[in-house]
Design a protein around this motif. Structure first.
Motif, PDB file in Angstrom:
ATOM      1  N   GLY A  92       0.752  -1.575  -0.194  1.00 28.36           N
ATOM      2  CA  GLY A  92      -0.317   0.597   0.271  1.00 28.36           C
ATOM      3  C   GLY A  92       0.983   1.261  -0.038  1.00 28.36           C
ATOM      4  N   ALA A  93       2.197   0.943   0.320  1.00 32.30           N
ATOM      5  CA  ALA A  93       3.187   2.202   0.106  1.00 32.30           C
ATOM      6  C   ALA A  93       4.079   1.677  -0.081  1.00 32.30           C
ATOM      7  CB  ALA A  93       3.256   3.610   1.172  1.00 32.30           C
ATOM      8  N   ARG A 152      -2.041   7.227   1.520  1.00 34.19           N
ATOM      9  CA  ARG A 152      -2.805   5.925   3.049  1.00 34.19           C
ATOM     10  C   ARG A 152      -3.161   7.167   3.775  1.00 34.19           C
ATOM     11  NH1 ARG A 152      -2.279   3.529  -0.880  1.00 34.19           N
ATOM     12  NH2 ARG A 152      -4.595   3.410  -0.227  1.00 34.19           N
TER      13      ARG A 152
END
Length: 485
Positions: A234-235, A319
């Protein structure tokens, strides 16, 4: 309010989001409607709030829940303040971590998309203001600024609606915030429900290029889960956590963008007070979040020039934005005043119906004539954004183009660079209310300005970019004729 109350309010939002996610996983209806967990959680909090749970308990003789519902008045006070703060975080990160494109590439792809997006937003102002001046003001004795509620709630969404709370207060219409948040909720639900219905229609009528009637969405995807090979990072960790946690680094960058926006806003307000405040005031009403976005753009220019190690990760920024937006939506819905909606139900329904009809009609009749190619995939993004903010448009585009095979995503992204600073919570959205109530501008001149913008957008979309579509369709026909001869 005490620090303990603030902490409890934040913890309760986290619990509500988890409960809402469980509802999404277990309840098929929410899956078929693709309802975000923040909307489900906001609905749960609203049911347990003072307007529903509190009144229901009062009917059986228990008055202790009247002020704040199940969660208490202190928690509701914290929740009511959160949207105005968090929206600046969301807007500050819109362009961080994303290299600004070359003008030529952006203009080629974004031109038709921008014309269509501006048509939708300026049209919402035109329709809303006409409805306000012809019906809402003379019949329901509402202020003319109600004509701006469609664009504020639909394109701006919950964050913009909640973030303009002080502006509504200064304009003498505090009820406007609740109406705008209600409009945002209706728009988000309509964007998802009607978007799914239009996608099904488009697949059956072969309007889509990538998606066909045999394509299916898995049960896990409907539940909002990623399984197997679809899971991914996600990152990215761009700095070593031993020196500074990457999340802290990116939050610090967003904080700098917000502070730059605050400096810009304070400077504009100071200049206005020194030069023309006695004649007209605009920046006194402008909230922080559109300037926080400008701060993010300025910071990204510096990052592009000096960040040689690429330490800014766009996914990490997303996020932070996603967390802030989830908390924002659930807190805004939790503190929505149903009493205000009930007292203004008919005007509210008129505005919502007019806005929805305009967006649906524009998608079906204008998008095919404005987009040079892939009109359904590209138009559905703006359709979703014009009813339920950017995230809704991205969700709908993801459904019709799951593998990013069309130019829909880059065109939509480039268009945002020009569109977002002005509409959907940008400077035009922020300045609309002060300009409408200003004795030196007023509702009618602002309506004329938006009508001119609508006419210009229609002209560019239909007669400039629309010709590209005709030329593109004519070329294959000429090639086919030459081959036959």
């Amino acid at each position: 309010m005490s620090p303990d109350t603030i902490g409890l309010a934040l913890l309760l939002l986290g619990v509500l989001l988890l409960v809402a996610k469980l509802v999404r996983v277990k309840w098929k209806l929410t899956q078929k409607l693709f309802l975000p967990s923040s909307i489900i959680g906001g609905g749960i909090a609203l049911l347990l709030g003072p307007d529903i749970f509190g009144r229901a308990m009062a009917l059986v003789g228990v008055d202790s829940f009247t002020e704040g519902g199940l969660f208490g008045a202190g928690v509701n006070e914290v929740w009511s303040a959160l949207p105005g703060l968090l929206i600046s975080v969301v807007f500050a990160g819109l362009f961080l971590g994303k290299p600004l494109p070359r003008f030529k590439d952006a203009a080629r792809l974004a031109g038709p998309q921008l014309a269509f997006g501006l048509t939708l937003s300026t049209g919402q102002y035109v329709i809303g203001l006409l409805l306000a001046l012809l019906v809402l003001v003379p019949v329901f004795n509402l202020p003319a600024l109600t004509g701006a509620l469609i664009e504020i709630g639909f394109v701006g969404g919950h964050g913009t609606a909640a973030g303009l709370g002080d502006t509504f207060d200064k304009a003498g219409f505090p009820e406007g915030q609740d109406l705008a948040v209600g409009m945002a909720t209706v728009g988000l639900l309509a964007g998802i429900l009607l978007g799914i219905a239009l996608i099904n229609w488009g697949v059956r009528r072969r309007k889509t290029v990538v998606l066909d009637s045999k394509a299916e969405i898995s049960d896990a995807e409907q539940a909002g889960l990623l399984v197997g090979e679809k899971r991914g990072p996600g990152a990215m960790l761009t700095v070593h956590p031993s020196s500074l946690d990457p999340l802290a680094l990116h939050f610090g960058l967003i904080a700098i963008a917000v502070l730059i926006g605050q400096l810009i806003l304070s400077g504009m307000q100071a200049v206005e007070q020194a030069l023309w405040a006695d004649t007209i005031e605009i920046f006194a009403y402008v909230p922080l979040f559109p300037l926080a976005m400008i701060g993010g753009i300025l910071l990204q220019i510096l990052i592009d020039r000096f960040d040689k190690n690429a330490i800014v990760d766009s996914m990490m920024i997303e996020r932070v934005q996603g967390f802030s937006l989830d908390m924002l939506i659930i807190s805004a819905m939790a503190t929505l005043s149903l009493q205000v909606l009930a007292e203004n139900l008919l005007p509210f329904l008129l505005l919502a119906a007019a806005g929805i009809l305009w967006v649906v009609g524009a998608f079906l009749f204008l998008a095919p004539r404005m987009m040079p190619s892939h009109w359904f995939e590209r138009g559905i993004g703006d359709f979703g954004q014009s009813l339920g903010v950017t995230a809704t448009g991205l969700v709908l585009m993801r459904i019709v183009d799951p593998e990013l095979k069309t130019p829909a995503y880059p065109a939509f992204g480039y268009k945002q660079l020009v569109f977002e600073p002005f509409f959907g919570g940008g400077l035009v959205t922020a300045a609309a209310i002060p300009l409408i109530i200003s004795p030196h501008v007023g509702a009618v001149p602002f309506l004329i300005i938006m009508a001119v913008g609508l006419a210009a957008s229609l002209y560019m979309g239909l007669f400039v970019f629309g010709r590209r579509r005709k030329a593109g369709a004519a070329a294959p026909a000429q090639e086919s004729a030459s081959a036959e001869s």
